[in-house]
Write a protein that holds these residues in place. Structure first.
Motif, mmCIF file in Angstrom:
data_model
loop_
_atom_site.group_PDB
_atom_site.id
_atom_site.type_symbol
_atom_site.label_atom_id
_atom_site.label_comp_id
_atom_site.label_asym_id
_atom_site.label_seq_id
_atom_site.Cartn_x
_atom_site.Cartn_y
_atom_site.Cartn_z
ATOM 1 N N THR A 12 40.184 61.135 40.210
ATOM 2 C CA THR A 12 39.824 62.255 39.350
ATOM 3 C C THR A 12 40.502 63.552 39.774
ATOM 4 N N SER A 13 40.980 63.625 41.020
ATOM 5 C CA SER A 13 41.547 64.904 41.452
ATOM 6 C C SER A 13 42.802 65.243 40.654
ATOM 7 N N LYS A 20 41.771 67.198 37.689
ATOM 8 C CA LYS A 20 41.496 68.601 38.024
ATOM 9 C C LYS A 20 42.815 69.370 38.086
HETATM 10 C C1 LIG Z 1 37.699 65.202 43.147
HETATM 11 C C2 LIG Z 1 37.286 64.952 44.546
HETATM 12 C C3 LIG Z 1 37.369 63.675 45.112
HETATM 13 C C4 LIG Z 1 37.904 62.483 44.342
HETATM 14 O O1 LIG Z 1 39.294 62.557 44.183
HETATM 15 P P1 LIG Z 1 40.154 61.255 43.868
HETATM 16 O O2 LIG Z 1 41.360 61.733 43.208
HETATM 17 O O3 LIG Z 1 39.315 60.405 42.971
HETATM 18 O O4 LIG Z 1 40.432 60.601 45.167
HETATM 19 C C5 LIG Z 1 36.958 63.498 46.414
HETATM 20 N N1 LIG Z 1 36.490 64.533 47.145
HETATM 21 C C6 LIG Z 1 36.393 65.769 46.648
HETATM 22 C C7 LIG Z 1 35.866 66.860 47.505
HETATM 23 C C8 LIG Z 1 36.793 66.028 45.336
HETATM 24 O O5 LIG Z 1 36.676 67.253 44.829
#
Ligand SMILES: *Cc1c(COP(=O)(O)O)cnc(C)c1O
Length: 564
Positions: A466-467, A470
């Motif tokens: 998901t990052s 973002k």
């Molecule tokens: C968004 C987020 C994640 C997940 O990121 P991935 O891309 O799915 O690995 C993990 N930790 C924090 C603090 C985040 O904000």
């Protein structure tokens, strides 16, 4: 009237998750699963969905990470006080663990959307004088302790959580189990339903699973074999007692060990993975189940940098509630987009400077990489060939920011953190900084302020990711292995780039493909064609933003899963 009572008439759906990221001061999350649950809750409030959320109080948090002089992760507790951020609710329920009653009390956090609608979050806590000393700490440390500790926590979440909702007066129609962690909830429901009729009273038939399956929805979040909880049946019997007859339990949860994922699969009428590829992987891992796909999304209001938020607000006033309108972000003015990006980047470089004393060049490209530090995420792929990294720096002034925690028992992940610090030492002439203690605040700054967001998992072990979503909201361009959500979002040279890989390729092959893409395509574009770069930033916002957001995701859960 108690605060809880105001929620009782309307609430029909209960979302269960071992972790949830509600605000930075509440250390009730470890990583992606918790961040997602937090985004789900925010969108539920925005969309006025009739939901309640259930999780553990996790008073000692997950882990606060520091790095010692040798580049090793040191794990600290990460305490917070429910008393400070949540309200006490006068209720108690008990679960029986190892023959003792373990009492649980609820804390209430009310999560409000900007338009005023609230959803309740119940945090379960066993820190009570009534409990034996060893039971007071059951809910303290998120994912802490050994296997049996995990089983106790899952019993508090699943069995205790369901009892708590009833004790508080909720009448829940649908339970949404996230990950196998909450599967004991379904087992507990099963126990309460009648058995199928039998001719022989001495041989009762197994319970009828249909009513439970009508009530339960299961979302699996990991495609990694080791990510699925499994417990020895001796431990289950010792900790939980006779939940249901062993034969029946084995038919639901596996012959050799109790597999929480299998249990949830057998007791849920709707099952989904968190991206299309992940649903396929899950079907392969657990043949015979219908596994659908609802791809994850992120909460746009939370993950958009204020500079971009102002920009969106100026031409797309409904973007928070209805992120679909971000499709028109391709009409943004180039100069404004670049200014907003510079502001986000400045925030990142400030943290970098504060942490390391190193001044990054705001004009030069920054690669951001932050993930849970563990083998299959391959955080060291970028450092496979240090000479090549030096060359990229000499030619394109490349700069790199890395962050991520390893689970306290993941020795491989901890070794990776130490290796990366070794590489940073070796590459003294290249600006590379490791930001310790990756959390939701660092994530906001890092995903918004990088130029390029890198992801190099071993395919197909990325559930969704998901990052990168973002990042995309802030016009940060993804460069990623084609896996998880990126398979659905990547339009080569438009929304970002793939790292070419053949499935049978070695890690050296994948590293080479990464260097080649950086050297031949990504970094030259940044250096030489700023207007095309900004065009891509606008493409990434306008093509990814409208789809990979948690509003869209929750509308899908509501119509496809909850309203089945
Ligand atoms: C968004 C987020 C994640 C997940 O990121 P991935 O891309 O799915 O690995 C993990 N930790 C924090 C603090 C985040 O904000």
């Amino acid at each position: 009237m108690s605060v809880i009572e105001s929620y009782l008439p309307s609430t029909r759906i209960a979302y269960f998750s071992m972790e949830i990221a509600l605000r930075p001061e509440m250390h009730t999350y470890a990583g992606g699963l918790g961040i997602l649950a937090g985004d789900v809750a925010h969108s539920a409030a925005d969309l006025e969905l009739p939901m309640v959320f259930v999780t553990l109080a996790s008073r000692d948090g997950y882990l606060r990470q520091t790095i010692d002089g040798e580049g090793r992760q040191i794990d600290w507790p990460d305490p917070w006080e429910p008393e400070q951020w949540t309200a006490q609710v006068p209720a108690m329920v008990a679960v029986t663990l190892e023959g003792r009653d373990v009492w649980i009390r609820p804390w209430l956090y009310e999560l409000a959307s900007p338009l005023g609608y609230k959803v309740p979050v119940i945090l379960l806590d066993t820190r009570l004088d009534q409990n034996a000393t060893q039971d007071r700490t059951v809910t303290d440390r998120l994912y802490g302790g050994g296997e049996c500790d995990r089983l106790r926590q899952e019993a508090v979440l699943g069995i205790g959580g369901e009892r708590m909702l009833r004790a508080l007066g909720f009448s829940i129609e649908t339970y949404h189990l996230n990950e196998g962690h909450a599967a004991l909830l379904a087992l507990n429901l099963l126990r309460r339903h009648a058995r199928a009729p039998s001719d022989n009273p001495l041989e009762p038939r197994p319970h009828n699973t249909d009513p439970v399956r009508r009530q339960c929805i299961f979302t699996t979040h990991t495609p990694v074999e080791a990510g699925h909880d499994r417990f020895a049946y001796e431990d289950v019997a010792r900790v939980l007692g006779d939940v249901v007859a062993l034969d029946e339990l084995k038919s639901l949860a596996g012959e050799d060990r109790l597999n929480m994922t299998r249990l949830a699969l057998n007791l849920s009428g709707y099952v989904n993975g968190v991206a299309r590829r992940h649903a396929e992987t899950t079907r392969r891992m657990f043949p015979g189940y219908r596994v659908r796909a609802i791809t994850n999304g992120v909460h746009v209001e939370h993950w958009t940098h204020p500079a971009f938020a102002r920009l969106f607000q100026s031409i797309l006033p409904h973007w928070c509630h209805e992120p679909e309108v971000l499709s028109r972000a391709d009409q943004l003015d180039d100069g404004n987009v670049w200014d907003a990006h510079r502001e986000a980047k400045r925030d990142l470089l400030e943290i970098v400077k504060g942490q390391s004393g190193i001044d990054f060049d705001p004009e030069a490209p920054v690669i951001g990489f932050a993930r849970r530090m563990t083998g299959y995420k391959r955080p060291n792929l970028l450092f496979m060939d240090l000479e090549r990294v030096r060359r990229l720096h000499r030619e394109f002034a490349l700069q790199i920011v890395v962050a991520g925690k390893a689970h306290p028992r993941d020795e491989g992940g901890k070794a990776l953190i130490q290796q990366i610090h070794g590489h940073i030492d070796d590459l003294r002439d290249v600006p590379i900084v490791f930001l310790p203690n990756y959390d939701m605040e660092i994530a906001r700054t890092l995903t918004a302020g990088s130029d390029i967001w890198l992801n190099t998992p071993l395919p197909s072990l990325e559930a969704s990711g998901t990052s990168g979503m973002k990042a995309a909201l802030n016009g940060v361009l993804n460069l990623s292995i084609l896996d998880g959500w990126w398979l659905e979002a990547c339009e080569e040279g438009i929304t970002g780039w793939s790292i070419d890989h053949r499935p049978e390729g070695t890690r050296e092959d994948h590293a080479r493909a990464l260097y080649e893409k950086l050297e031949a395509v990504v970094l030259p574009l940044y250096a030489q064609d700023r207007s095309r770069w900004i065009w891509m930033m606008k493409q990434t916002i306008s093509k990814i933003g409208p789809i990979f957001n948690s509003q869209h995701m929750m509308r899908r859960y509501a119509s496809e899963a909850y309203l089945r």
